[in-house]
Design a protein around this motif. Structure first.
Motif, short mmCIF file in Angstrom:
data_model
loop_
_atom_site.label_atom_id
_atom_site.label_comp_id
_atom_site.label_asym_id
_atom_site.label_seq_id
_atom_site.Cartn_x
_atom_site.Cartn_y
_atom_site.Cartn_z
N LYS A 135 0.82 -1.21 0.00
CA LYS A 135 0.00 0.00 0.00
C LYS A 135 0.86 1.27 0.00
CE LYS A 135 -2.04 -1.04 3.87
NZ LYS A 135 -1.27 -2.26 4.18
N PRO A 136 0.26 2.42 -0.33
CA PRO A 136 0.99 3.67 -0.27
C PRO A 136 1.65 3.93 1.08
CG PRO A 136 -1.03 4.00 -1.49
CD PRO A 136 -1.08 2.60 -0.95
N SER A 137 0.99 3.56 2.17
CA SER A 137 1.58 3.81 3.49
C SER A 137 2.85 3.00 3.73
CB SER A 137 0.56 3.50 4.59
OG SER A 137 0.13 2.15 4.51
N ASP A 138 3.03 1.90 2.97
CA ASP A 138 4.27 1.14 3.07
C ASP A 138 5.42 1.83 2.34
OD1 ASP A 138 3.09 -1.13 4.43
OD2 ASP A 138 2.18 -1.68 2.50
N ILE A 139 5.08 2.67 1.38
CA ILE A 139 6.07 3.29 0.50
C ILE A 139 6.32 4.75 0.85
CG2 ILE A 139 6.53 3.90 -1.91
CD1 ILE A 139 4.73 1.40 -2.59
N LEU A 140 5.24 5.49 1.15
CA LEU A 140 5.35 6.92 1.38
C LEU A 140 5.76 7.21 2.82
CD1 LEU A 140 2.23 8.15 -0.63
CD2 LEU A 140 4.64 8.31 -1.30
N THR A 141 6.97 6.84 3.15
CA THR A 141 7.54 7.05 4.47
C THR A 141 8.32 8.36 4.50
OG1 THR A 141 9.56 5.88 3.85
CG2 THR A 141 7.76 4.56 4.79
N ARG A 142 8.76 8.77 5.67
CA ARG A 142 9.59 9.97 5.75
C ARG A 142 10.84 9.82 4.89
NH1 ARG A 142 11.44 14.51 7.70
NH2 ARG A 142 9.43 15.07 8.56
N GLU A 143 11.43 8.62 4.89
CA GLU A 143 12.64 8.40 4.09
C GLU A 143 12.35 8.62 2.61
OE1 GLU A 143 13.12 6.85 8.00
OE2 GLU A 143 11.57 6.37 6.52
N ALA A 144 11.17 8.20 2.16
CA ALA A 144 10.81 8.39 0.76
C ALA A 144 10.71 9.87 0.41
CB ALA A 144 9.49 7.69 0.46
N PHE A 145 10.10 10.65 1.29
CA PHE A 145 9.99 12.09 1.03
C PHE A 145 11.35 12.77 1.07
CE2 PHE A 145 5.56 11.16 2.10
CZ PHE A 145 4.90 11.88 1.11
N GLU A 146 12.21 12.35 1.97
CA GLU A 146 13.56 12.92 2.01
C GLU A 146 14.32 12.59 0.73
OE1 GLU A 146 15.49 11.80 5.66
OE2 GLU A 146 14.23 13.13 6.87
N ASN A 147 14.15 11.38 0.22
CA ASN A 147 14.76 11.03 -1.06
C ASN A 147 14.25 11.94 -2.17
OD1 ASN A 147 16.22 8.96 0.10
ND2 ASN A 147 14.97 7.31 -0.74
N ALA A 148 12.95 12.15 -2.20
CA ALA A 148 12.35 12.96 -3.27
C ALA A 148 12.85 14.41 -3.21
CB ALA A 148 10.83 12.91 -3.17
N ILE A 149 12.97 14.97 -2.02
CA ILE A 149 13.46 16.34 -1.88
C ILE A 149 14.87 16.46 -2.45
CG2 ILE A 149 14.23 18.06 -0.20
CD1 ILE A 149 11.83 17.21 1.54
N ARG A 150 15.71 15.48 -2.17
CA ARG A 150 17.09 15.54 -2.67
C ARG A 150 17.13 15.31 -4.18
NH1 ARG A 150 19.55 12.97 2.82
NH2 ARG A 150 20.47 14.91 3.59
N VAL A 151 16.30 14.43 -4.66
CA VAL A 151 16.22 14.24 -6.11
C VAL A 151 15.77 15.52 -6.79
CG1 VAL A 151 14.96 13.04 -7.96
CG2 VAL A 151 15.91 11.73 -6.05
N ASN A 152 14.81 16.22 -6.19
CA ASN A 152 14.34 17.48 -6.77
C ASN A 152 15.49 18.48 -6.89
OD1 ASN A 152 11.81 19.08 -7.54
ND2 ASN A 152 12.81 20.45 -6.09
N GLY A 153 16.35 18.52 -5.90
CA GLY A 153 17.50 19.40 -5.98
C GLY A 153 18.45 18.99 -7.09
N ALA A 154 18.67 17.71 -7.24
CA ALA A 154 19.61 17.21 -8.24
C ALA A 154 19.13 17.43 -9.66
CB ALA A 154 19.88 15.73 -8.00
N ILE A 155 17.82 17.41 -9.88
CA ILE A 155 17.28 17.58 -11.24
C ILE A 155 16.96 19.03 -11.55
CG2 ILE A 155 16.35 15.23 -11.29
CD1 ILE A 155 13.56 16.39 -10.81
N GLY A 156 17.10 19.93 -10.57
CA GLY A 156 16.67 21.31 -10.78
C GLY A 156 15.17 21.39 -10.93
N GLY A 157 14.46 20.68 -10.07
CA GLY A 157 13.01 20.54 -10.18
C GLY A 157 12.24 21.79 -9.82
N SER A 158 10.98 21.77 -10.15
CA SER A 158 10.08 22.91 -9.98
C SER A 158 9.82 23.24 -8.51
CB SER A 158 8.75 22.58 -10.67
OG SER A 158 7.75 23.52 -10.34
N THR A 159 9.66 24.53 -8.24
CA THR A 159 9.26 24.96 -6.90
C THR A 159 7.88 24.43 -6.53
OG1 THR A 159 8.51 27.02 -7.91
CG2 THR A 159 10.67 27.05 -6.84
#
Length: 580
Positions: A254-278
Motif C-alpha cells: 500500500k501507499p503507506s508502506d512506501i510513502l515514508t519519511r525516508e521516501a519524502f527525504e529522497n524525493a526532496i534531494r532528487v528534486n535538488g539534483a534535477i533542478g526541479g520545480s518549486t
C-alpha cells in the motif's frame, strides 16, 4: 526496507460487491455483465481501477486512452480484472482561474471514487502538473494499493536550429518581442515548434518534476519519469505497470508502506539534483499530509541545500527531457545520489525492491546531460527557503534558475496590488522602475488569486528589457511555472490576502534579499510594520457559495501544502453499508 507480502489468497475488497449469491451481489454483477464481461472475471481476481485523467482539454494527457489499453493488457496478463475510470482532470494550460484551485477538488473526487467503488488497487494515469499530485493525494488518503504511470514528455522542439523548450521558450520569446529583439511574426512561427508531439512539457517543468517525484518517492516503476510520450517504451512501461499492480494487490503493498519519511527525504534531494520545480514543494507537502508524514519547509531547505544540480535541463540548463531519457533518466540521478550518501537506499518502492536495488546497475550515457559530481550545474541546488519579517512563515526560491549576481540584493520596491494592476502598468513607459528595483506582487496566493496561479515570474518592463537586462528580483505569494526561470521569490507566507506582511509593502520601501543566509527583509522599523498590519483590511469580500467558498474557507497556506484543512490524514478505504 524489506517488505513482507501478506498472506494470499484472502478475500479481496471487491468481493464485498461481487463475491456471493445474495440479491445485492447479483445486482452488482449483473449490471457489470451488460458490458459483456465473462462470469469468471468476478471469481475473486483483483479488480484494478485505471484512474484515467484523459481529457482533450488537458493536452498533456490527451493520449492517455492509448496507454490505458496497454495497462489493461498488463492487468489481464497478470490475472486481474481492469476497469477504466475517467476521473477529474485539470490542465495548467487552460483551466481558469488556475488549475491549482482544483487540485484539492480533483483529489477529493478521485478519493471518493476509489473508496466508493469495487476496486482492490489503482493505476494512477497522470501527466499534467496537478493530475499527478491530486491522484497521489487521493491514493494516500485511501491507502489502496496504487501505482503511477505518467504520460511522458513531448519530443524536443526545434526552431531555426535552436532547441525549444515548452514553456521556457514561451517566456524567453515573449520577453524578446517586448525587447524588440524578435518580431511578432517570428514568435507566431515558433509556436508550431513548441508542442510538436503528444505529452507534457519537455523541460524540467512541473509535469516532468512531478513524474520524477513519483518515481523518487517509489510510487512509479524505475525509469518511468523520462520516457517520451511517443516512444514505444512508454507503452511498454504502461503494460508492465498493469502487471505490477496485480501483484501489489496480492501482496497488499500500500501507499503507506512506501510513502515514508525516508521516501519524502529522497524525493526532496532528487528534486535538488534535477533542478526541479518549486511547485514540488507544495505538492509533496500535501501528499505527506495525507499519509501522516510531518514534512515542513525547513526539511526542504535542510535536505536540499547541499545537493548539487547535476541534470543539465531547461529551464536551469541546456537540454530537454528527450536527452535526459537517452542519457539514462532518473535512475542515473538516484544512483549518483545514493553513491554520494545522499539517499536512503533501503526505501521501499512499488516494484517490491528498494530504491538502491533498482538502480545499482544503471549507467550514464551522456555526461553533458547528467553531469559528473565534480562539475555540477549548480553546487547548491534544491529549494532555498527564505524567512524574515516579509515572510515569517517562509518563501521559496530556486537557486539553479536564478541569476547569481542577484542572490544578494537590496532594492526599492515597485508594488503591484494584484495581477490586474501588474498587467495594467507593466508596459507603461512612465513606470518608475529600473533593473535595481524589486518587483512585488500581492494577492496571488491560495486565497488571493484565488488558487495561487503561476504568475510569480512577472515579465520585466519593456524599457528594462531594451537595456539587455533579462532578470530582476521578483517577490510574490504566487507560484511560477516549473518551466520558468529567474530570481523569483515565491509562495511568500502568510499570503497578502490573509494579512501577511506582503500585504503592507509599499512602493519605495527597501527590500533585502540574502539567499545564502536565507533572509528576506522589509527594511522598515518594526513599529511601522506593526502599525501597517494593524490598519490592514481585506481588499476583496470572501466568495459566497459553491466550490469557491469551500476553497476560501478551508485552504491552508502555501507553507503547509495548500491542502484543505479537512482533508489532512489518511481516511482509509472503508465505506458505509450497501443501500441496495
Amino acid at each position: 526496507m524489506a517488505f513482507t507480502p501478506k498472506t494470499w489468497p484472502r478475500k479481496l475488497r471487491s468481493q464485498e460487491w461481487f463475491g456471493g449469491t445474495s440479491r445485492d451481489h447479483i445486482y452488482h454483477r449483473s449490471w457489470m455483465k451488460n458490458q459483456g464481461f465473462p462470469a469468471d472475471l468476478f471469481d475473486g481476481r483483483p479488480v484494478i481501477g485505471i484512474m484515467n485523467t484523459w481529457s482533450e482539454l488537458t493536452p498533456c494527457n490527451a493520449h492517455l486512452n492509448d496507454l490505458a489499453q496497454r495497462v489493461k493488457h498488463g492487468i489481464y496478463e497478470a490475472g486481474g480484472f481492469p476497469v477504466e475510470v475517467p476521473v477529474f482532470s485539470t490542465a495548467e494550460s487552460s483551466f481558469r482561474p488556475t488549475a491549482m484551485m482544483f487540485r484539492n477538488l480533483a483529489s477529493m473526487a478521485v478519493e471518493e471514487q476509489m473508496r466508493g467503488q469495487p476496486i482492490d488497487g489503482c493505476v494512477l494515469m497522470v501527466g499534467c502538473d496537478k493530475t499527478t499530485p491530486s491522484l497521489l493525494m487521493a491514493a494516500a488518503s485511501t491507502d489502496l494499493p496504487s501505482i503511477v504511470v505518467t504520460g511522458g514528455p513531448m519530443l524536443n522542439g526545434w526552431f531555426r536550429g535552436e532547441r525549444v523548450g515548452s514553456g521556457t521558450h514561451l517566456w524567453k520569446f515573449s520577453e524578446a518581442v517586448k525587447a524588440g529583439e524578435m518580431t511578432q511574426a517570428d514568435f507566431l512561427d515558433a509556436e508550431a515548434a513548441m508542442s510538436r508531439s503528444p505529452g507534457s512539457c519537455n523541460t524540467m517543468g512541473t509535469a516532468s518534476t512531478m513524474a520524477s517525484m513519483a518515481e523518487a518517492l517509489g510510487m512509479a516503476l524505475s525509469g518511468n519519469a523520462a520516457i517520451p510520450a511517443v516512444d514505444s517504451r512508454r507503452r511498454m512501461m504502461a503494460q508492465l505497470t498493469g502487471r505490477r499492480i496485480v501483484q501489489m494487490v496480492r501482496d497488499d503493498l500500500k501507499p503507506s508502506d512506501i510513502l515514508t519519511r525516508e521516501a519524502f527525504e529522497n524525493a526532496i534531494r532528487v528534486n535538488g539534483a534535477i533542478g526541479g520545480s518549486t511547485n514540488a514543494v507544495i505538492h509533496l507537502m500535501a501528499i505527506a499530509g495525507r499519509v501522516g508524514v510531518d514534512l515542513t519547509l525547513d526539511d526542504w531547505d535542510r535536505l536540499g541545500r547541499e545537493v548539487p544540480t547535476i541534470v543539465n535541463l531547461m529551464p536551469s540548463g541546456k537540454y530537454l527531457m528527450e536527452e535526459f531519457f537517452y542519457a539514462g533518466g532518473l535512475p542515473v540521478v538516484i544512483k549518483r545520489l545514493a553513491e554520494a550518501g545522499l539517499l536512503h537506499r533501503d526505501a521501499l518502492t512499488v516494484s517490491g525492491e528498494t530504491a538502491w536495488e533498482q538502480v545499482r546497475d544503471v549507467q550514464n550515457w551522456n555526461e553533458d546531460v547528467i553531469l559528473p559530481a565534480d562539475r555540477p550545474l549548480t553546487d547548491h541546488g534544491g529549494i532555498a527557503v527564505l524567512r524574515g519579517n516579509l515572510a515569517p512563515n517562509g518563501a521559496v526560491l530556486k537557486p539553479s534558475a536564478a541569476s547569481p549576481h542577484l542572490l544578494v540584493h537590496r532594492g526599492r520596491a515597485v508594488v503591484f496590488e494584484d495581477i490586474d494592476d501588474y498587467k495594467a502598468r507593466i508596459n507603461d513607459e512612465a513606470l518608475d522602475i529600473d533593473e535595481t528595483c524589486v518587483m512585488v506582487m500581492k494577492n496571488c496566493g491560495p486565497r488571493g488569486y484565488p488558487g495561487m496561479a503561476e504568475v510569480g515570474n512577472m515579465g520585466l518592463p519593456p524599457k528594462v528589457l531594451r537595456k539587455g537586462i533579462t532578470d530582476m528580483v521578483r517577490i510574490s505569494d504566487a507560484r511560477m511555472s516549473g518551466t520558468a526561470y529567474g530570481t523569483v521569490v515565491l509562495h511568500t507566507a502568510p499570503e497578502a490576502a490573509v494579512g501577511g506582511p506582503l500585504a503592507v509593502v509599499r512602493t519605495g520601501d527597501m527590500i533585502e534579499l540574502d539567499v545564502p543566509n536565507r533572509r528576506l527583509h522589509l527594511d522598515i522599523p518594526d513599529a511601522e510594520l506593526a502599525a501597517r498590519l494593524a490598519d490592514w483590511q481585506p481588499s476583496a469580500p470572501a466568495p459566497r457559495g459553491g466550490y469557491a467558498q469551500i476553497f476560501h474557507d478551508h485552504v491552508q497556506g502555501a507553507d503547509t501544502g495548500a491542502d484543505f484543512d479537512f482533508l489532512i490524514g489518511c481516511r482509509g478505504a472503508d465505506v458505509g453499508k450497501d443501500s441496495h
